[in-house]
Write a protein that holds these residues in place. Structure first.
Motif, PDB file in Angstrom:
ATOM      1  N   GLY A 197       1.027  -1.066  -0.065  1.00  0.00           N
ATOM      2  CA  GLY A 197       0.221  -0.090  -0.155  1.00  0.00           C
ATOM      3  C   GLY A 197       0.881   1.247   0.062  1.00  0.00           C
ATOM      4  O   GLY A 197       1.853   1.341   0.765  1.00  0.00           O
ATOM      5  N   ILE A 240      -4.518   6.161  -3.460  1.00  0.00           N
ATOM      6  CA  ILE A 240      -3.693   5.107  -2.834  1.00  0.00           C
ATOM      7  C   ILE A 240      -3.604   4.246  -3.864  1.00  0.00           C
ATOM      8  O   ILE A 240      -4.360   3.753  -4.711  1.00  0.00           O
ATOM      9  N   MET A 249      -3.995  -1.863  -2.136  1.00  0.00           N
ATOM     10  CA  MET A 249      -4.459  -1.881  -0.755  1.00  0.00           C
ATOM     11  C   MET A 249      -4.664  -3.513  -0.235  1.00  0.00           C
ATOM     12  O   MET A 249      -5.608  -3.916  -0.092  1.00  0.00           O
ATOM     13  N   THR A 256      -4.048  -2.239   4.985  1.00  0.00           N
ATOM     14  CA  THR A 256      -3.629  -0.819   4.689  1.00  0.00           C
ATOM     15  C   THR A 256      -4.655  -0.101   5.253  1.00  0.00           C
ATOM     16  O   THR A 256      -4.162   1.249   5.754  1.00  0.00           O
ATOM     17  N   LEU A 257      -5.766  -0.194   5.512  1.00  0.00           N
ATOM     18  CA  LEU A 257      -6.710   0.805   6.248  1.00  0.00           C
ATOM     19  C   LEU A 257      -6.420   1.215   7.667  1.00  0.00           C
ATOM     20  O   LEU A 257      -6.370   2.121   8.069  1.00  0.00           O
ATOM     21  N   TYR A 277      -9.888   7.566   5.261  1.00  0.00           N
ATOM     22  CA  TYR A 277     -10.212   6.984   4.130  1.00  0.00           C
ATOM     23  C   TYR A 277     -11.261   7.531   3.312  1.00  0.00           C
ATOM     24  O   TYR A 277     -11.471   7.448   1.884  1.00  0.00           O
ATOM     25  N   ILE A 336      -8.224   5.081  -6.013  1.00  0.00           N
ATOM     26  CA  ILE A 336      -7.611   3.992  -5.688  1.00  0.00           C
ATOM     27  C   ILE A 336      -7.022   3.441  -6.877  1.00  0.00           C
ATOM     28  O   ILE A 336      -7.861   3.067  -7.918  1.00  0.00           O
ATOM     29  N   ASP A 371      -7.853  -5.240   1.193  1.00  0.00           N
ATOM     30  CA  ASP A 371      -8.351  -4.085   1.822  1.00  0.00           C
ATOM     31  C   ASP A 371      -9.423  -3.130   1.038  1.00  0.00           C
ATOM     32  O   ASP A 371      -9.914  -2.266   1.649  1.00  0.00           O
ATOM     33  N   PHE A 372      -9.166  -3.397  -0.292  1.00  0.00           N
ATOM     34  CA  PHE A 372     -10.119  -2.988  -0.945  1.00  0.00           C
ATOM     35  C   PHE A 372     -11.646  -3.193  -0.801  1.00  0.00           C
ATOM     36  O   PHE A 372     -12.558  -2.404  -0.758  1.00  0.00           O
ATOM     37  N   PHE A 379     -12.596  -1.342   2.478  1.00  0.00           N
ATOM     38  CA  PHE A 379     -12.813   0.071   2.108  1.00  0.00           C
ATOM     39  C   PHE A 379     -13.976   0.286   1.538  1.00  0.00           C
ATOM     40  O   PHE A 379     -14.721   1.201   1.703  1.00  0.00           O
TER      41      PHE A 379
END
Ligand SMILES: [Zn+2]
Ligand SMILES: [Zn+2]
Length: 254
Positions: A21, A32, A35, A39-40, A50, A56, A68-69, A72
């Protein structure tokens, strides 16, 4: 332009190195690139909200770059507190739309941002491509990886940053990174443990030299890279500034 390393690691679970990330802040956009898991959380540690992410950009769909997408997307609808109301962009190589469709088959509408806030833009996985958002040009180029994958170059009027994503040595990357202020380059394994589809420190150094980059940031380290002086090895090929990435490091490009 300012960048923050959110994950300098890989598929290997690690307290030290999160999966891939990178956060990029330009005067116009917050971006970003990739991810991976965690990452978050790293964004929280770095004080990055975020809800402020405008773009992204995914290099490819290996889990250490995208898991982590999903979180998100879910957070974009169901996190506590005020939601972002303006649209955000998701960029990825050919297959992005299919990938997103499959995610919806699994997770349902829970991960579909309400009010059509998600703008999806596929770039070619086989030839150079580009997207312009606000004053920022995001140029992509096919990477030499085991999965359709791209590298990105992010240009503002003032400076240029290139991010290799996962790739083996590639003429495409040399061209894409030409005269970049900073090249964030994968360096998965030491020279003695070369793996196809990834690079070693000396290969990353050679790419930075051929591209005439000013600074090389090595990242995407499997654990053996932490037992080797990767900077010294890269130094045999490249005379510019070399940094071994650690999570939450920040850099300014000017
Ligand atoms: Zn990877
Ligand atoms: Zn990969």
């Amino acid at each position: 332009m300012k960048i923050t390393i959110l994950g300098s690691g890989t598929a290997t679970p690690s307290l030290l190195r999160n999966s891939s990330g990178l956060f990029i802040e330009t005067p116009d956009l917050k971006i970003i690139v990739d991810m991976g898991a965690g990452t978050l959380r790293r964004m929280c540690e770095a004080g990055i909200d975020y809800r402020e992410i405008d773009v992204i950009a995914l290099t490819h769909f290996h889990p250490d770059h995208v898991t982590d997408f999903i979180s998100f997307l879910f957070a974009s609808n169901y996190a506590h507190g005020p939601m972002r109301t303006s649209p955000f962009n998701v960029i990825g190589p050919t297959g992005l739309e299919q990938f997103y469709k499959k995610l919806i088959e699994i997770f349902g509408q829970w991960i579909v941002p309400s009010q059509n806030r998600l703008i999806m833009r596929e770039v070619s996985a086989t030839s150079p491509d580009r997207v312009k958002i606000e004053g920022v040009r995001i140029v992509s180029s096919p990477a030499a990886h085991s999965f359709p994958s791209v590298s990105y170059r992010i240009e503002t009027g003032e400076t240029a940053l290139t991010i290799s994503g996962d790739t083996d040595v590639s003429e495409n990357l040399v061209k894409l990174a030409q005269d970049s202020h900073t090249l964030v380059c994968e360096c998965s394994m030491p020279d003695t443990m070369k793996v196809s589809g990834h690079m070693t420190p000396s290969e990353a150094g050679a790419i930075a030299a051929q591209a005439s980059a000013s600074r090389l940031i090595l990242t995407h380290f499997y654990p053996p890279c932490d037992s080797v002086d990767v900077v010294s090895v890269a130094r045999t090929q490249f005379g510019g500034t070399i940094v071994k990435a650690q999570d939450l490091m920040t850099f300014t490009l000017s």
